[in-house]
Design a protein around this motif. Structure first.
Motif, PDB file in Angstrom:
ATOM      1  N   ALA A  20      13.574 -11.714 -10.131  1.00  0.00           N
ATOM      2  CA  ALA A  20      13.605 -11.334  -8.724  1.00  0.00           C
ATOM      3  C   ALA A  20      13.505  -9.821  -8.528  1.00  0.00           C
ATOM      4  O   ALA A  20      13.494  -9.346  -7.406  1.00  0.00           O
ATOM      5  N   ARG A  21      13.460  -9.088  -9.627  1.00  0.00           N
ATOM      6  CA  ARG A  21      13.434  -7.633  -9.484  1.00  0.00           C
ATOM      7  C   ARG A  21      12.122  -7.166  -8.871  1.00  0.00           C
ATOM      8  O   ARG A  21      11.145  -7.905  -8.818  1.00  0.00           O
ATOM      9  N   ASP A  22      12.079  -5.899  -8.415  1.00  0.00           N
ATOM     10  CA  ASP A  22      10.889  -5.360  -7.783  1.00  0.00           C
ATOM     11  C   ASP A  22       9.719  -5.341  -8.754  1.00  0.00           C
ATOM     12  O   ASP A  22       9.884  -5.173  -9.962  1.00  0.00           O
ATOM     13  N   LYS A  23       8.527  -5.507  -8.204  1.00  0.00           N
ATOM     14  CA  LYS A  23       7.311  -5.372  -9.011  1.00  0.00           C
ATOM     15  C   LYS A  23       7.130  -3.933  -9.447  1.00  0.00           C
ATOM     16  O   LYS A  23       7.617  -3.010  -8.812  1.00  0.00           O
ATOM     17  N   GLY A  24       6.409  -3.750 -10.542  1.00  0.00           N
ATOM     18  CA  GLY A  24       5.979  -2.404 -10.885  1.00  0.00           C
ATOM     19  C   GLY A  24       5.017  -1.914  -9.817  1.00  0.00           C
ATOM     20  O   GLY A  24       4.259  -2.697  -9.230  1.00  0.00           O
ATOM     21  N   THR A  25       5.027  -0.608  -9.533  1.00  0.00           N
ATOM     22  CA  THR A  25       4.222  -0.054  -8.442  1.00  0.00           C
ATOM     23  C   THR A  25       3.192   0.932  -8.970  1.00  0.00           C
ATOM     24  O   THR A  25       3.525   1.819  -9.757  1.00  0.00           O
ATOM     25  N   VAL A  26       1.973   0.749  -8.520  1.00  0.00           N
ATOM     26  CA  VAL A  26       0.888   1.684  -8.799  1.00  0.00           C
ATOM     27  C   VAL A  26       0.488   2.336  -7.488  1.00  0.00           C
ATOM     28  O   VAL A  26       0.186   1.637  -6.517  1.00  0.00           O
ATOM     29  N   VAL A  27       0.479   3.660  -7.454  1.00  0.00           N
ATOM     30  CA  VAL A  27       0.068   4.385  -6.260  1.00  0.00           C
ATOM     31  C   VAL A  27      -1.301   4.996  -6.504  1.00  0.00           C
ATOM     32  O   VAL A  27      -1.519   5.694  -7.505  1.00  0.00           O
ATOM     33  N   VAL A  28      -2.238   4.726  -5.614  1.00  0.00           N
ATOM     34  CA  VAL A  28      -3.560   5.351  -5.639  1.00  0.00           C
ATOM     35  C   VAL A  28      -3.604   6.336  -4.478  1.00  0.00           C
ATOM     36  O   VAL A  28      -3.524   5.936  -3.305  1.00  0.00           O
ATOM     37  N   ALA A  29      -3.700   7.617  -4.786  1.00  0.00           N
ATOM     38  CA  ALA A  29      -3.715   8.653  -3.759  1.00  0.00           C
ATOM     39  C   ALA A  29      -5.146   9.077  -3.485  1.00  0.00           C
ATOM     40  O   ALA A  29      -5.845   9.565  -4.374  1.00  0.00           O
ATOM     41  N   GLY A  30      -5.595   8.864  -2.252  1.00  0.00           N
ATOM     42  CA  GLY A  30      -6.959   9.213  -1.872  1.00  0.00           C
ATOM     43  C   GLY A  30      -7.704   8.002  -1.369  1.00  0.00           C
ATOM     44  O   GLY A  30      -7.912   7.041  -2.119  1.00  0.00           O
ATOM     45  N   GLY A  31      -8.129   8.036  -0.102  1.00  0.00           N
ATOM     46  CA  GLY A  31      -8.763   6.872   0.509  1.00  0.00           C
ATOM     47  C   GLY A  31     -10.267   6.949   0.615  1.00  0.00           C
ATOM     48  O   GLY A  31     -10.862   6.241   1.433  1.00  0.00           O
ATOM     49  N   GLY A  32     -10.899   7.800  -0.223  1.00  0.00           N
ATOM     50  CA  GLY A  32     -12.357   7.801  -0.274  1.00  0.00           C
ATOM     51  C   GLY A  32     -12.854   6.572  -1.017  1.00  0.00           C
ATOM     52  O   GLY A  32     -12.074   5.678  -1.378  1.00  0.00           O
ATOM     53  N   LEU A  33     -14.159   6.534  -1.273  1.00  0.00           N
ATOM     54  CA  LEU A  33     -14.723   5.347  -1.913  1.00  0.00           C
ATOM     55  C   LEU A  33     -14.137   5.115  -3.295  1.00  0.00           C
ATOM     56  O   LEU A  33     -13.901   3.969  -3.703  1.00  0.00           O
ATOM     57  N   THR A  34     -13.875   6.188  -4.064  1.00  0.00           N
ATOM     58  CA  THR A  34     -13.298   6.034  -5.397  1.00  0.00           C
ATOM     59  C   THR A  34     -11.901   5.448  -5.311  1.00  0.00           C
ATOM     60  O   THR A  34     -11.529   4.557  -6.083  1.00  0.00           O
ATOM     61  N   GLY A  35     -11.103   5.932  -4.366  1.00  0.00           N
ATOM     62  CA  GLY A  35      -9.760   5.409  -4.209  1.00  0.00           C
ATOM     63  C   GLY A  35      -9.759   3.957  -3.786  1.00  0.00           C
ATOM     64  O   GLY A  35      -8.966   3.145  -4.301  1.00  0.00           O
ATOM     65  N   VAL A  36     -10.629   3.589  -2.853  1.00  0.00           N
ATOM     66  CA  VAL A  36     -10.707   2.202  -2.389  1.00  0.00           C
ATOM     67  C   VAL A  36     -11.130   1.287  -3.531  1.00  0.00           C
ATOM     68  O   VAL A  36     -10.524   0.223  -3.759  1.00  0.00           O
ATOM     69  N   GLU A  37     -12.189   1.657  -4.263  1.00  0.00           N
ATOM     70  CA  GLU A  37     -12.638   0.835  -5.383  1.00  0.00           C
ATOM     71  C   GLU A  37     -11.531   0.675  -6.422  1.00  0.00           C
ATOM     72  O   GLU A  37     -11.327  -0.410  -6.971  1.00  0.00           O
ATOM     73  N   SER A  38     -10.816   1.764  -6.713  1.00  0.00           N
ATOM     74  CA  SER A  38      -9.765   1.709  -7.723  1.00  0.00           C
ATOM     75  C   SER A  38      -8.622   0.816  -7.280  1.00  0.00           C
ATOM     76  O   SER A  38      -8.128  -0.016  -8.057  1.00  0.00           O
ATOM     77  N   ALA A  39      -8.170   0.959  -6.036  1.00  0.00           N
ATOM     78  CA  ALA A  39      -7.067   0.141  -5.551  1.00  0.00           C
ATOM     79  C   ALA A  39      -7.424  -1.338  -5.607  1.00  0.00           C
ATOM     80  O   ALA A  39      -6.613  -2.176  -6.046  1.00  0.00           O
ATOM     81  N   ALA A  40      -8.641  -1.676  -5.180  1.00  0.00           N
ATOM     82  CA  ALA A  40      -9.070  -3.077  -5.198  1.00  0.00           C
ATOM     83  C   ALA A  40      -9.165  -3.605  -6.625  1.00  0.00           C
ATOM     84  O   ALA A  40      -8.710  -4.720  -6.923  1.00  0.00           O
ATOM     85  N   GLU A  41      -9.748  -2.807  -7.510  1.00  0.00           N
ATOM     86  CA  GLU A  41      -9.935  -3.226  -8.895  1.00  0.00           C
ATOM     87  C   GLU A  41      -8.591  -3.437  -9.592  1.00  0.00           C
ATOM     88  O   GLU A  41      -8.384  -4.439 -10.296  1.00  0.00           O
ATOM     89  N   LEU A  42      -7.653  -2.509  -9.402  1.00  0.00           N
ATOM     90  CA  LEU A  42      -6.355  -2.609 -10.062  1.00  0.00           C
ATOM     91  C   LEU A  42      -5.544  -3.774  -9.501  1.00  0.00           C
ATOM     92  O   LEU A  42      -4.859  -4.487 -10.245  1.00  0.00           O
ATOM     93  N   ALA A  43      -5.630  -3.992  -8.193  1.00  0.00           N
ATOM     94  CA  ALA A  43      -4.895  -5.105  -7.591  1.00  0.00           C
ATOM     95  C   ALA A  43      -5.417  -6.455  -8.083  1.00  0.00           C
ATOM     96  O   ALA A  43      -4.640  -7.377  -8.336  1.00  0.00           O
ATOM     97  N   GLU A  44      -6.721  -6.571  -8.228  1.00  0.00           N
ATOM     98  CA  GLU A  44      -7.304  -7.824  -8.699  1.00  0.00           C
ATOM     99  C   GLU A  44      -6.970  -8.073 -10.163  1.00  0.00           C
ATOM    100  O   GLU A  44      -6.654  -9.200 -10.560  1.00  0.00           O
ATOM    101  N   ALA A  45      -7.032  -7.030 -10.986  1.00  0.00           N
ATOM    102  CA  ALA A  45      -6.792  -7.179 -12.420  1.00  0.00           C
ATOM    103  C   ALA A  45      -5.314  -7.339 -12.752  1.00  0.00           C
ATOM    104  O   ALA A  45      -4.972  -7.919 -13.787  1.00  0.00           O
ATOM    105  N   HIS A  46      -4.441  -6.830 -11.874  1.00  0.00           N
ATOM    106  CA  HIS A  46      -2.995  -6.878 -12.142  1.00  0.00           C
ATOM    107  C   HIS A  46      -2.256  -7.419 -10.909  1.00  0.00           C
ATOM    108  O   HIS A  46      -1.558  -6.673 -10.217  1.00  0.00           O
ATOM    109  N   PRO A  47      -2.396  -8.713 -10.639  1.00  0.00           N
ATOM    110  CA  PRO A  47      -1.797  -9.273  -9.419  1.00  0.00           C
ATOM    111  C   PRO A  47      -0.275  -9.226  -9.410  1.00  0.00           C
ATOM    112  O   PRO A  47       0.337  -9.363  -8.350  1.00  0.00           O
TER     113      PRO A  47
END
Length: 393
Positions: free
Chosen positions: A147-174
């Motif tokens: 029940a403990r908190d999930k590990g957290t990944v922070v992606v700083a920057g909302g340009g195309l690189t940041g968006v692609e990275s956030a989506a890719e990391l979320a899909e690979a590490h649900p």
């Protein structure tokens, strides 16, 4: 002989080196390519590497085989445009013409970024991030408290690189919590329909978007925002802006506020015309303004600089560089994408692609450049190498 030195073996530098070798061979051109690593890094796909995907590994020697280009490995520490010399490690290389293609680096002006954040400045950083995320996944699997908190990944920057990275990391590490921090809205440069698809995809993947977020400090285990709020972070990826290396300014070349070499219409330094600057390292002006750094625009500058240099060796006046954007392609994990088609100034048109057709389009325009480089060695300029970028000459 005319000694042509190309600094940097990314997409743009390799394209420039191969094109220069082919176009100047009959006119006494001798091309040397300098790079810090023997590995060719596909920076367009570093977000996939960070997510744990294994990609093809190419050496620079493999890429330039058969061109007659000499490859020198080492870090460039000094550029002297007056003596026409470049220091690489303990070696000093002279040149008659230089193509500066060392690209850009992460802007680390925010305290703590250099010490505590991952970035995409090189392949090893992406590999280290992938290893860290695997460790977080393993910790979740083995943790006694489910029940403990999930590990957290922070992606700083909302340009195309940041968006692609956030989506890719979320899909690979649900199992991990992925937080995207952005000053504006993700996909703000897109049209309303493409932006809506992007928003839906991020929600579907579970990415927490915090727009209006201004990061003031990166800590070992958190990111601090303006106002004092801290977001816990087990791994922070920094994609919030880039700038040029300090090397050109230290050498006395004219640079802009972001450290990019200011060039004329033929892509020559306005202060030292024996130096061409291309890709992310150059401030290239067009009728719509200064180009922003993308592979879409970078590779055409490399090809044009090589052609302009070859024209000079033949005693001709180089043509002015003309360029217009065509698209903004964004992957949203491995099974989704959105493509915003644009006017030449990069403002959105009405047309866009989304879903599986967008995935196919994105994979085509960002596929391995190896087949295109092979054609370039034969004196051809394949459309794929331009990344469908509408470069005009």
């Amino acid at each position: 002989m005319t000694d042509i030195l190309v600094l940097g073996a990314g997409y743009t530098g390799i394209a420039a080196a191969i094109r220069a070798a082919v176009r100047t061979r009959r006119h006494g051109g001798r091309v040397t390519l300098v790079n810090a690593s023997p590995r060719f890094t596909e920076r367009l796909r570093l977000h996939q590497t960070a997510a744990g995907e294994r990609l093809a590994d190419h050496s620079i020697d493999e890429v330039i085989a058969g061109t007659g280009i000499e490859c020198v490995l080492g870090l460039v520490t000094r550029l002297d445009p007056v003596r026409r010399e470049v220091t690489v490690g303990e070696r000093v290389l002279g040149y008659d013409k230089l193509i500066y293609a060392l690209g850009s680096v992460t802007d680390m002006s925010v305290p703590g970024v250099a010490e505590h954040a991952y970035d995409y400045d090189d392949h090893d950083q992406a590999v280290r991030l992938a290893s860290r995320l695997r460790g977080l996944d393993k910790g979740l699997d083995e943790g006694p408290d489910k029940a403990r908190d999930k590990g957290t990944v922070v992606v700083a920057g909302g340009g195309l690189t940041g968006v692609e990275s956030a989506a890719e990391l979320a899909e690979a590490h649900p199992g991990l919590r992925v937080v995207l921090l952005t000053r504006g809205r993700p996909g703000a440069m897109m049209g309303a329909k493409a932006r809506a698809h992007l928003d839906r995809a991020l929600r579907r993947l579970g990415v927490e978007v915090r727009d209006g977020a201004v990061v003031t400090k990166v800590l070992p285990d958190a990111v601090e925002l303006a106002g004092g709020e801290r977001i816990p972070s087990d791994a922070t990826l920094w994609t919030a802006g880039t700038r040029g290396l300090p090397l050109p300014e230290q050498a006395g070349l004219t640079v802009d506020s972001r450290g990019r070499v200011v060039v004329d219409s033929a892509l020559r330094s306005v202060s030292h015309p024996d130096v061409y600057a291309v890709g992310d390292a150059a401030a290239v002006s067009q009728p719509f303004g200064v180009m922003h750094g993308t592979c879409q625009g970078g590779v055409p500058t490399g090809l044009h600089a090589a052609d302009a240099l070859a024209a000079e060796l033949r005693g001709r006046t180089p043509r002015a560089f003309r360029f217009g954007y065509v698209h903004q392609p964004v992957s949203l994990g491995r099974r989704d994408a959105v493509i915003q088609f644009t006017h030449p100034d990069d403002t959105p048109r009405r047309w866009y692609l989304a879903g599986r057709w967008a995935v196919r389009y994105k994979e085509t325009v960002s596929s391995s450049p190896m087949p295109s480089y092979r054609l370039l060695k034969r004196g051809l300029v394949p459309v794929a190498l331009f990344r469908l970028s509408a470069a005009f000459k």
